[in-house]
Structures are given as C-alpha cells and as structure tokens.
Scaffold this active site. Sequence first.
Site, mmCIF file in Angstrom:
data_model
loop_
_atom_site.group_PDB
_atom_site.id
_atom_site.type_symbol
_atom_site.label_atom_id
_atom_site.label_comp_id
_atom_site.label_asym_id
_atom_site.label_seq_id
_atom_site.Cartn_x
_atom_site.Cartn_y
_atom_site.Cartn_z
ATOM 1 N N THR A 1 -10.771 28.057 -28.594
ATOM 2 C CA THR A 1 -11.099 26.751 -28.021
ATOM 3 C C THR A 1 -12.100 26.874 -26.878
ATOM 4 O OG1 THR A 1 -10.093 24.658 -27.295
ATOM 5 C CG2 THR A 1 -9.280 26.694 -26.272
ATOM 6 N N GLU B 1 -6.000 27.903 -18.914
ATOM 7 C CA GLU B 1 -7.408 28.161 -18.627
ATOM 8 C C GLU B 1 -7.679 29.663 -18.479
ATOM 9 O OE1 GLU B 1 -9.852 26.230 -18.764
ATOM 10 O OE2 GLU B 1 -9.071 24.196 -18.594
ATOM 11 N N GLU C 1 -16.721 10.766 -19.988
ATOM 12 C CA GLU C 1 -15.367 11.275 -20.183
ATOM 13 C C GLU C 1 -14.554 10.343 -21.069
ATOM 14 O OE1 GLU C 1 -12.330 14.229 -19.356
ATOM 15 O OE2 GLU C 1 -14.515 14.131 -19.367
ATOM 16 N N ASP D 1 -5.553 18.365 -27.686
ATOM 17 C CA ASP D 1 -6.664 18.748 -28.561
ATOM 18 C C ASP D 1 -6.514 20.129 -29.189
ATOM 19 O OD1 ASP D 1 -6.898 19.839 -26.043
ATOM 20 O OD2 ASP D 1 -8.942 19.160 -25.674
ATOM 21 N N GLU E 1 -17.875 20.115 -26.766
ATOM 22 C CA GLU E 1 -17.174 19.682 -27.978
ATOM 23 C C GLU E 1 -18.087 18.981 -28.987
ATOM 24 O OE1 GLU E 1 -14.295 20.735 -25.042
ATOM 25 O OE2 GLU E 1 -15.987 19.331 -24.928
#
Length: 1137
Positions: free
Chosen positions: A624, A203, A517, A382, A538
């Site tokens: 991302t 992160e 989710e 992902d 996304e």
Amino acid sequence: MDHDHRELLSDGSRSDANRIRTDASASAQMSPNNTMKFTRTVLRPIPWIRWNMLLWGLVVVILAPCWLGVAAMSIDRVKELRQETVDMFYHGFDNYMDIAFPEDELRPVSCVPLTRDAKNPRNVELNDVLGNYSLTLIDSLSTLAILASAPTDERGTGPKALQDFQHGVAALVEQYGDGSPGPSGVGERGRGFDVDSKVQVFETVIRGLGGLLSAHLFAVGALPITGYEPRHVETEDPLYSQPIIWPNGFRYNGQLLRLALDLGQRLLPAFYTKTGMPYPRVNLRHGIPFYTNSPMHENAPISAPEGPLEITETCSAGAGSLVLEFTVLSRLTGDPRFEQLAKRAFWAVWYRKSQIGLIGAGVDAEQGHWIGPYAVIGAGADSFFEYALKSHILLSGHGPPNRTAPARKGRANGKNNDWLDPNILFPPLSAAEDSADSFLEAWHLAHAAIKRHLYNEKDHPHYDNVNLWTGSLVSNWVDSLGAYYSGLLVLAGEVEEAIETNLLYTAIWTRYAALPERYSLRDKTVEGGLGWWPLRPEFIESTYHIYRATKDPWYLYVGEMVLRDITRRCWTPCGWAGLQNVLDGEKSDRMESFFLGETAKYMYLLFDDKHPLNSLDAPYVFTTEGHPLIIPKARPSDDTHRRTSSRRDLTVYHSEEYTNTCPPRPQTTPLSGSVVAARDDIYHAARLLDLHQLSPTSAHAIDAGQMSGQHMARSNYTLYPWTLPVELMPDNGTCAKLYQPEEVTLEFASNAQQVVGGSSFNFLLGSQNLERLSADRIRVSSLSGLKMSMRLEDIGTGEREWRVSKVNGVLLGKDESIVFDRAILGEVQDPRFTLIKDPVLVKIQQLHQIDLLDDEPTVSDDSSATHELQPEDTHRDEDLDELDTGLLEDLLAKVDLPPVVSPRVSVPAFGSMVKALFNQIAASLDLQLPDTTSIPGLRSYPKKSLPYNLVINQTAVTPTGLGAAPLPAHTVPTRAPRIPEFGHVPVEHFPWSTIYPAGYACDSVLPEAAPRDHQIILIRRGGCNFSTKLANIPAFSPTFKSLQLVVVVSDDGVESSSDLKEQAGLIRPLLDEVQMTPGGFARRHPIPMVMVGGGEMAYEQLRVAKRVGLRRRWYVESSGFKVRNIVVDEGDNSEVN
C-alpha cells in the site's frame, strides 16, 4: 471484457457498427431485413465504387499510422514524459539528500529538514510518521531501483539510478549500522532503530519496514534491475548472505534485511492485546508503557502515565494491512512471529464484519468493538481490502509457513531482553487462516458486500459511505484515498468497474488540477473545507494499473495531465510541496515521503511500458506504500541436465459468483485508438462534476501562462483530461442515458391519536411511529404523518420495482425493509399505495408445543400420524389462561428465544434447547415455577404442564395449469388475535389438526380414510408427476374434517423438470391436466395443493405438527410496480420473509 462491437451479418461477414450511421427515425421504420439489404446495397461492388473504395483504402493505410500516432501518443512523446518524471523525482530526492538527510522529511518551501514535533508529543499528524530514521530515503530506495531499469538514454538514467540506490543503502547503513550485534551494528545515529520515538505501527510498517524489505529484494536480485545480476548465495543463516560487492566498494550481505528485523522486533509489543489487533502506536525504544491494560503488563504492573490516557482506537486498515510486509519478513528471516501476528490481526478485523458483510472504518484494538457506524472504501478501511487480495497473490504458489519459532534473542539488535512473542496469547492459526485461498475468499466476500451496499450507479458509478450494520447512506462524498480502489479492481479482474469508477476521479482532477481530500457529490464542491492534496499517489496508481490492463492511450493522457499539474502547482526551488488548498493553490510546507516512494514511482512505470516489473511473470505485489515485494523461490539446481520449475500453480477460490480470471484486453477503436474515449458514458462523470459549466476564467481554470511549450489547456474542460487531443474523441460519439431512477415521495395525513411505538434503541430513528425490529427491519406502527421516499430501480431481469429509500427522514440500506401490520393497511385505497394479494405465494404455519415443565425432551412428536385436539387438551389450555402470564413472558424474554424458527431447525432439538435455557434462567432467578399444586384448575392432573407455543412459518408455492384448484376458504382472518407464547392458541390461526403422511404417493391408491378423516395429506416430491400423486387420492365427500389441502415437500436445490414452471422468478408446480380420481373420472371437487421446500426435515416437522394453518401473502404496489422492501405482517408474531 470484449469490446468488439462488430455484428455478424447474415451472410457470415462482419460489419463495424460504428462505421455507417443512419438517421435514427429512418432506422426505426426499417425492418431488420430492410436494414440488412441496405447494408448490402452500400457494399455492392460496382466498378467505379470499387476503384473509389480501393483509393480510400490506400489513403487509410497511408494515414493510419499518423492518426494512431496522434491518438495513441507517439513513442517520442511517451519518452519525453518518462524523462520529465525522472526529473521530477530527482528534483525532490536530490534536495532531500542535500538539505534534509538524515532527518525524515523535507520542508520544500522553507528549505529545511522536517522532524518530529518534540514540543507537542500529541501532534500525531507528524509524530505518527516521522520516527527519526531517515524515512524519505528508506521510502525512496525502491523507486531508485525501479529507475535503474530505465531504457538506455543519453543521460544515463539507469546507471545513475542504480548508483544512487547503492549509495543510498550505504548511507543508511552508515547512520544506523548493519543490523548485527557487534560493533558494526552501531551507526552514527545509534544501533539500528533504537530511538525514543512513539510512532504509528501501520505507518512504520508500510513505509519503514516495507521500504527496507523491498530494497533488500532488489539488492539481492529477487526483484529485477536491468543489467544488475548479482550472484546471491544463501548461507545457513538467512540474515547473512555471501557479500555482493558494489562499484562504490560497499559489500552488501543482508544489512537491510537485518535492519528490517530490528525494526520489526521493536513493533512486537504493540501486538500484546486481547483481540489480536495491534495497538495503534508503539515506542521504538520503550514499547507500550502507555497502554496500561495490555496483557504485557499483567506480571509487571506499571503506573498509569501522566496526562490523558493513550487512545486505543485504530482503524481496519491500520490493524489489518500488515500481512504483506510481515509475511515477507518472516519468510526471509525464518522467524514466524511476524507472519502469524499479521494474519491474526487481519482475521480479527474480518471476523468482526457486520451481518451484511461490511467492515467499519474505526475499531478499538483493546475492546474489539467498532468505533462509529461508517463503512467506506477510503480512509480507515482502504488497504484492508487491498491486502485481502494481495495477500492471496503473494502467498500463491508457496507452501505453508514455518510454524515453529527458534528463539533468536538479540540476533538483530544485540539486546538481551526476553524474546517477545505475542502469539503466546492466542491459539495457533488454523490451516484456513494460513491459506492463500482464504484471503481470496475474504476479498470476494468483501467486494460483493461493497458492490451491494456502497456501489451507486446514479448519475455515474461511485461508492457511497454507508451505515455498517444497515447499509443506509450516511454521507455522499468521495475521498482522495478511495481512488486506489479502481486499481485494486484491475488486479481482481473487475476491469469494467475499475474503468467506470476511475472516470469520476479523472473528472475531479480535471476540475481541480488535484484531488481534494473530500469532494461532495451532493453539493458538487469540496466537502467541509477538506481541500488539501498532500501529493497522494492513489489516483495515478489506479491509472497505471488500468493502463496495464487495457493499454488504452486515454490513461497516458491522464498521466500527462497529472504530471503537468504537479509541475505547475507543486514545484518549489527545494522540492515538491503538497497543496493545502486545491482551490487557491496554497502550498503546504511538507514533501511527504510517499511522493517519492509512490507517486513518482507509479508515474514512471506508466510511461515505461517495457520495464521488467511490467512483464515480470511472478506473484509479486506492490504494498500500500508502493513497495514491490515477493517471496523468493528457491533457486534451481546447477544441474543443467534436469531443470524443473519450482513454481506451483496459483491457487484459486472457485465460485461462479466471483471473478477469478482476467478479461481479455479491449480491442482498439478504429482511428481514435481509445476504447475509453468512445464509451457512451464518457461524459457522465464530467456532468457529475459540472465540467461543462466551467469556463477558462473560472477559479479552477488552468493558467496556460504558467505552462511551458505547447502543452496547455485546449478547451474549457469540454474534454477531460485536459491534455486529451481532440483527435482522440470519435466525431459520431453518442452518450447513453444517465441512470437517474424515478423517485417519488408519499405522505400520509397526520392523526393526533396515533399510537406511539417503543424500543430500547428507537432514539436512533427519531420518529414516534417507527420501531426497529432488527438490523434490517423497521416496523411502522402508524400511517399517521408517515412520509416515504421510493426509488424505481431495475432488478436485473428487465423489470423494475420500487424500493423505499427513506421513511420519516430515516435512510434505508439496500437490504433494509419496513414492516406494516396488515390491519393498518387494509383501509388504504390509493393507486400509489395498494395492498395486493400475492397470487403465487402463501404461508404454511405449523404449531408445535414444547412442555417447559416436562423433564422429557419431547415436543409435539406423537408417533401417530394424526393430531386432533382432545377435550382434555382444551381444558388444560383454559386452565393455563389463569397463570401469571406476565411472569411467563418475562421469563421467556430473558431466555431470548423467538416464537418463530426456521423450518430448517430440528423441532425436538430446538425444544430441548428451549427447556434447558428456560430452566437455567429460572434457576438463576430463583423463581418458583408452577406445579400441580400452584396451577389453579390442574390439581386433578398428576402431571404438570407448561406448553410453549413454537410456530414455524414456511413459504409455499401454489401450482399453475389446468389442474390447479383454488385454495381452501379456511384462511386466517386479517384481524385474528396474535398467537400467545404460552397456553391456548385461537383455533382460527390453526384450523387443521389431522395430518396423513403419504410418502411419495406414486405406487398405489391411498386408503379411503386418508382424505375422509384427515385435513392435510403430506406427500414427498419425486417418483411420479404431480397429477399422478393427486390421482392416487380417493374420492371423498368434502366436509370440514375431510381433506382441505395437499402439501408436497420438495428437496432444496432440485433441478427443473417438465412438471415445474418458472414464473416471476419462482418455480411453481405445473398441473397440466384436469385432476382425476383413481377411477379415471374428472374430480368433481379438485384438491387444493401447495409445495414447500426443505426436504426430509420439513416433511418430518409437518408430520408431527400439532396444528396447521394457511395464510395468504400480501405485498404493496405503487402505480403498477411492486414495492420490494415493504413487508406486510399478518399479525402472527412471525418474521415475514
């Protein structure tokens, strides 16, 4: 992908297939010629029809702009949505700066800052992300830079955003310093990011490091901002450039780059692992004292921290999705450490993929093993796939990285600590691991495995969650993070797959006005109470990418739907709140930094078609976290007389199997303007969500009263997205048939006397009559109580086959098979489960014997072309029966060598390996091997002997045509004893022992002794046709000792020719004339023949085989269709394939 549905008529003109629709039954009765005449009759230019056609044509020309304006969304409407998106961003950004800055995030409901949870250090949901370094501002800078290129408007959006960007950079430097070692490197909050915060590496890299690097690239002009053209002059030190003076008086000279280097250096301790994958967390001030097993502490051991041990579990995405940010950091600073570490971590994950090409979601960074059996495209994995492709794009056109590392002690943060470089733990990266092509190859292989094992076409295309090793289904839900994959597919050129899978997420959003989710496709509801939506980007990210590829107005309406739903459900007076529950609209008191950094950014770019990023012809990527990154090219020389481009052609991984180019943009559907709306599967995803069963009064219905103006729901979800105008849907639209393959379940009667199979890991199967043989094979030991589910699937050739999808409750992957002994199937007589003899394929079996007690590295490789079992050989086999076979089998099991090997393996080499390993294990166990005195009955022999039976199975193809003869009757019986691993072999397994190698057999007639005294004639393919080869075999009287079979050995990968015939997907020899003798007479006893592959090695192995046998192959049919993943085992210890 070409969506031009027009058909070329016989006269060369084109007709729109959708323009004239005839009655289906009438069309079915008309021949193609009649249909063509009908079309011509309608279009015949009769005078009065001609005037009417001209009049209608004029009307169409006049009204077309109006129709297309409605369908394709007018320019004014797009402008309005773009401005609303700007307002959405600023409502969140201004409130963050006013209320929360310099803290990390904003609580939009409470209207207070959101900071780390100091009272609960293990609150990773907050503490992994919030590092006390003004995260939301860093995440928002690149969005401000993008808004700075907004089209000119009365509100001055572009200039204001540029001003806010520059003020934001100045505010950040004021808080954390300018990244230099001097006094200016200290800000109000400290020197750089010297904070006592334990954060997640992943992160911190994607949000913090990526945000700083992207903002730096915009600041120096490497990424475009309309009207902003700074004169960026590079200096000898890449960390300090010539100052760029901004209107606010700030002198930008690389402060963000130096701060990025400071942050990157503080992450380096996490890479001190034995696997190359980083630990999941690091303290920005103290490093990794909580990972006591790290090699970093080997020379300076530390005491174990109090409390529970820090977990070492990370995920594939967390470990493997650092290449973009770290590579750019290395290239901009000249410090190669980061690029090397990120690439090594990526490959460390990739090299652990399963045998079927899948990577897991969870992995232990310290031990390197997978945690859990799940392979997914969403949470946990992902961005690994994303960075495989995007790393290729970013690196394309650039030379190899700098492999030497100058020691920059304390360059950025002023510390005098030792220069950290975890790369010293590992060998240097190979040239392939540094190559852009290798990342593209990894993407191709990863996507191929996903398409094979996760992609599911049933009802509507989507991706399942499967077992990492077998590919079997483990759960049937989709998560909101997985919505990114459609956008990634666009970048890879897989636009059709992107469109169809994105439709499912569009339907989910239409139903819930957000993405929960997890959504259960099986139960058609929110999965397990996981109903939150924290403003994730996304879905709108993929919508943006597909729109860029197709320019289909459908996606503008999808974007409008998302914008409208966020506005009405997530707005608060102090910002934007995520949804804690999409069902009841409960808000969470958090505005994640990615909402401003990603969601608002992609939304804006969707509605700003002419933004410079949307037309930038350069290998840039969005990370991302949505931060644009690029490796700047060297600026061209000021010499205007000779200007050459420094850009190299993109490197491409070439393979016919993979997509390496982008398809053409689909042609617009007449009048409606949308290709997507006219798709024949457009309602399949809606049906999967049961949108047609929802009403305006349902719990998830849109409350039109909360909407402003005319933009509100127009139907009860019959149209989706709900903002879609009716005009966009074709009036004569038809739907394709849902793909719902036929499924049946077979149950066998229970028998209390069933045999129980055993295996060390059969607890995974939970069934007494199942035994796992390998990752892709399960043996059924008894039919008693067996229950199988089968699915009838298309196999791509217009044919269909059954696939067993479940056996005794155990789900099977697409490449998993179940194995039945032929003996237990012989008595089954049922049209739904029938044993069929394969008319095309047989199996050639070769026996080679390796003497494990002989010091010579030889096997059954006699120089003689014939091999007959001599009396002394038989006597020795009988004597070996008196050995302690239990001892030998235990020893063989410890060696772990299979009794069956591939025909591609060299037998002498394999024999040498077997003996070496056998003797090594025997020595380690201090075993006394049998010798001339310890083997009863062998004392009269001066040489010790212990033959290991090596069996090679090879698939053979039978010929077709007039000259094809029946196979010999000497095939192995069904209930023959199994082949022992040592000693005597039952003769019924290998009835033939004399082999004559005849070469190509084209130039002359073979000796008469060849067919008379040899049971097998071995011939190489080529030089002449098959009939000529057979005609060069002399006539002979058929006996058991004479010729039984001709084996033709073909090279692998040979081209088809006139003497080969393709049947059922197999290449078969074609004997198109009756077999003849050398004298020109028709042969009274035609010679059976088969063909195998393998080339020279297979020829030599057959030539030296001790004995040879032939087995028929069998398969199972159900109701006339083959069951492709049932393997019938002949009981010969073989891996049937």
